[in-house]
Structure formats: structure tokens, C-alpha cells
Design a protein around this motif. Structure first.
Motif, PDB file in Angstrom:
ATOM      1  N   ASP A  88      39.080  47.462  42.101  1.00 39.51           N
ATOM      2  CA  ASP A  88      38.143  46.867  43.502  1.00 39.51           C
ATOM      3  C   ASP A  88      37.380  47.246  42.209  1.00 39.51           C
ATOM      4  OD1 ASP A  88      36.340  45.868  45.078  1.00 39.51           O
ATOM      5  OD2 ASP A  88      36.893  47.035  46.100  1.00 39.51           O
ATOM      6  N   ALA A 104      43.187  42.413  48.390  1.00 36.69           N
ATOM      7  CA  ALA A 104      42.311  41.555  47.689  1.00 36.69           C
ATOM      8  C   ALA A 104      43.042  40.151  48.057  1.00 36.69           C
ATOM      9  CB  ALA A 104      42.223  41.599  46.423  1.00 36.69           C
ATOM     10  N   HIS A 367      43.533  37.959  45.355  1.00 35.09           N
ATOM     11  CA  HIS A 367      43.399  38.264  44.521  1.00 35.09           C
ATOM     12  C   HIS A 367      43.311  39.131  43.061  1.00 35.09           C
ATOM     13  CE1 HIS A 367      47.978  38.309  45.374  1.00 35.09           C
ATOM     14  NE2 HIS A 367      47.422  37.845  46.872  1.00 35.09           N
ATOM     15  N   THR A 368      41.877  38.686  43.309  1.00 31.09           N
ATOM     16  CA  THR A 368      41.461  39.655  41.727  1.00 31.09           C
ATOM     17  C   THR A 368      39.924  40.883  42.487  1.00 31.09           C
ATOM     18  OG1 THR A 368      39.689  38.122  42.607  1.00 31.09           O
ATOM     19  CG2 THR A 368      41.048  36.918  41.574  1.00 31.09           C
ATOM     20  N   PHE A 371      37.641  40.435  44.751  1.00 33.02           N
ATOM     21  CA  PHE A 371      37.315  39.070  46.215  1.00 33.02           C
ATOM     22  C   PHE A 371      36.966  40.104  47.641  1.00 33.02           C
ATOM     23  CE2 PHE A 371      39.921  38.742  50.113  1.00 33.02           C
ATOM     24  CZ  PHE A 371      39.738  37.314  49.977  1.00 33.02           C
TER      25      PHE A 371
END
Length: 400
Positions: A88, A104, A367-368, A371
Motif C-alpha cells: 500500500d 487493492a 490491483h494497484t 487503489f
């Protein structure tokens, strides 16, 4: 007060608790297969309401029952609870406190929305404000990201006596105040792919004395990315992605083995079958020219989510009442993402909707490391889940 307005009022009154739950989960994420503390927290909170709560297999996941079981049919509402192994990188007070793990994909939001919906329906029932009998089951599901959790929960009885199931997924490409609905295929079929490349190791200075599995793996990845699309009708959607490459320990040593893991996504079952066969064929060819042995397997298969037309229309109608015409978007094409919510569809009609979660779309992608959601979406998600579940329960009942 009309029942749907009472649902809205309850959720608005409990919104601080709903947001607080989401933030706690976001700060304390647990990856697939390790959701024990998340499950305990939800067990305690729902148990404190006096609801019948059962912990899922291996202490992960929950099944929550409505107080009264008087209706002749039951609807399930599902939310997933697992996080991803991603660092994160946001600078927010609720940033993940677990190194290398974060929510995410919005499962913390899904859990909070489901919690809010169950809270509202339970209070409505306790107040005697339901316009008819509604029997529901909440499913807090682990291990969605590894595509194993739905099967585990079904095995634990999640769909026993269930006649329909609904769920949501946050969408960073839709603004808060808008939801996406679609009848029919919503997501792709997905295969988890595992490829082991076995070679003969050696000294980095003398590659001619080895059969280099790293070189073979690199060739295979390039071959898959180039020739799978060339073998597929351009009118059909196929996505092959390698997400993990693992091989070697030393810079000056050619290893014996390389592991590749990824996914294969399709929208058509026939295309799925031919694509998997073609991948095996390409792997065999690369093995022949590199002098290696390549083993291809597809250990987990996830079917497409196919939204039931009647359930989807029910959700759409409730979204129109809640958000107005401008708040409802018809999704024109399926996503190439996958969802093991589809597993519940083997047992009853299902429907999932997209919940707009961006303050200004597009928001940070799923998925980043960055997010996040606009938390105003939580009230909308909870309200639409609860309204849809109650309305489904009232279908066929003559209400004066």
C-alpha cells in the motif's frame, strides 16, 4: 415511513460505523487463506447484534442468518473479505499496517456494504417494519483472489436452501452515485495457469553446457503473448497474462527450474478449450527447441459470472428508485476480470452489479498500490443490496 426509506435511514444513521469497519479492514488486511482475524471481528460484531453466525471452514469466512426463517424462500448476499499481496503506497490514515498486503480490490468495501445491508434488514425486521416475510443469509467469503473461497463456503452450506444470490463489486471507472448493471455474462472464464520449465543448470560463463530454463521461460512467455492472439478469431476475447516468474538464486548460476504462474481469460467456452490446447502445444514446441521439459497445468478454473435476467432487472429497478435515471448505467460488454461469485450460480440464480467508487473517474485502478475508493459509495452499496434483497423476498406477495 415506507420500508425502503427506512432502510436508507438506518444505513445513513449507521454510516459512521460502516465506514469505520471499512477503514479498520483496510488498515488490517489479510491475504487469501489467512482471513482469521477479519472473520473473528465480523463474528463478534454480528454476534453482538444477536444474529445466528457460523464461522466458515478453517476459521475463515462467515454465514449469517436472519432472525426469522418464516419465508418459503431465501436470498443470499455475498461479500468477499480477502486482500492482495501488494504494498500500500497511499498516504491516508487508514493505510495498510501490514507490509506487502493491502485491500487493492475493494473487498473491504464489499464487506462493509454487506455489513450495512444486514444491519438495516435486521433492524427493519426487529422493528416489525418489513412489509412481508424475508429470509436472508449473509455470506462473508474468504479467498476470492485465489478462486477457492466460494467452493469452500458452498461446501460449508452457504447455498443450502438458497433460491437466489446477489453481490456487488466496486468500480473505479464509475463515479460515486452511479451503478452498472448487466444481464447475462458479466465476467470472463478464467484458468489459473502453472508452468514448470525444467532444464539442466550450469555455470553462467558456459551456457552451452546447460539447458537454460530461464531462456526457455523467456521464449515461452514471448511465444504465448505473440501466438495465442494470432490463433484466436479477432472477434473473440482472449487474455493470457504471466504474473509470476520464479527461478534461480545466484547471478552466476543457471538454475535447474523456473516456475511461471498466470491466468488465461476467455468469454466463450469453445474458445477456452482451444486456447488451453494451443498453450500446451506452444509449450511443447518451446521445450523441443530449447532441450527443456515444460509441464503445463491449470489447477483452478473459474466460470464466468452470468447474471440472471430477472435478478438483474430487480436490481436495476431498485437502483433507479434510489439513484434516478442518471445513476444507472447499462454495461455494454463483459469484463475480462474473473469472479468466483460465479460458483454460487451453480446452485441458484445470481446477479452482481458494479458500484461506482470514484470521486472523479477514472480512480486508482484495481490491483494497484494506490487503489482507494470514495467512501460515499458505501451507503449506496449497502442500500441497494438491502433494498434488492427485501424486494426479491416480497415478489409474489400481495401487499396491501
Amino acid at each position: 415511513m415506507l420500508w425502503h426509506k427506512r432502510i436508507d435511514a438506518i444505513i445513513d444513521a449507521e454510516l459512521e460505523q460502516i465506514i469505520g469497519l471499512r477503514r479498520h479492514l483496510h488498515a488490517n488486511p489479510e491475504p487469501s487463506g489467512e482471513e482469521a482475524q477479519t472473520s473473528v471481528l465480523l463474528y463478534q460484531r454480528l454476534g453482538d447484534l444477536g444474529l445466528d453466525v457460523k464461522i466458515g471452514p478453517e476459521g475463515r469466512g462467515l454465514l449469517v442468518e436472519s432472525r426469522r426463517q418464516t419465508a418459503d424462500k431465501r436470498i443470499a448476499l455475498r461479500g468477499d473479505i480477502d486482500a492482495l499481496r501488494i504494498q500500500d503506497e497511499k498516504n491516508v490514515p487508514y493505510r495498510s499496517q501490514c507490509d506487502g498486503v493491502m485491500h487493492a480490490c475493494g473487498h473491504d468495501a464489499h464487506t462493509a456494504c454487506l455489513f450495512g445491508a444486514l444491519l438495516a434488514m435486521d433492524q427493519l425486521e426487529r422493528e416489525g417494519a418489513l412489509p412481508g416475510p424475508v429470509t436472508w443469509r449473509g455470506i462473508f467469503q474468504p479467498s476470492e483472489e485465489t478462486a477457492t473461497g466460494a467452493k469452500q463456503m458452498v461446501g460449508a452450506g452457504a447455498m443450502k436452501g438458497v433460491n437466489a444470490a446477489i453481490a456487488l463489486h466496486v468500480d473505479p471507472n464509475l463515479p460515486v452515485g452511479q451503478v452498472g448493471v448487466r444481464s447475462g455474462v458479466l465476467t470472463a472464464n478464467a484458468e489459473m495457469m502453472r508452468i514448470e520449465v525444467h532444464g539442466a543448470g550450469g555455470h553462467a560463463a558456459r551456457p552451452h553446457e546447460s539447458h537454460d530454463p530461464i531462456a526457455a521461460a523467456a521464449q515461452l512467455i514471448s511465444t504465448l503473448y505473440q501466438f495465442v492472439p494470432r490463433k484466436t478469431d479477432s472477434r473473440q476475447a482472449v487474455v493470457v497474462t504471466i504474473g509470476r516468474v520464479d527461478g534461480g538464486h545466484s547471478a552466476n548460476v543457471i538454475p535447474e527450474r523456473v516456475l511461471l504462474e498466470g491466468t488465461v481469460r476467455t468469454l466463450d467456452r469453445a474458445v477456452q478449450r482451444t486456447t488451453l490446447e494451443h498453450i500446451r502445444h506452444l509449450a511443447h514446441g518451446v521445450a523441443e527447441i530449447t532441450g527443456t521439459r515444460i509441464e503445463v497445468s491449470f489447477p483452478v478454473s473459474i466460470p464466468a459470472v452470468e447474471n440472471d435476467a430477472t435478478l438483474s432487472e430487480l436490481i436495476r429497478s431498485q437502483a433507479l428508485l434510489l439513484l434516478g435515471q442518471s445513476g444507472v448505467r447499462l454495461i455494454d460488454a463483459p469484463s475480462m476480470g474473473s469472479e468466483d461469485f460465479s460458483v454460487y450460480g451453480d446452485h441458484a440464480p445470481i446477479a452482481m452489479f458494479r458500484l461506482g467508487a470514484a470521486a472523479k473517474p477514472p480512480g486508482p485502478a484495481l490491483h494497484t498500490p494506490h487503489f482507494d475508493i470514495d467512501e460515499r459509495c458505501l451507503a449506496i452499496g449497502a442500500k441497494l443490496l438491502a433494498r434488492s434483497a427485501v424486494m426479491w423476498g416480497l415478489q409474489g406477495i400481495n401487499i396491501c
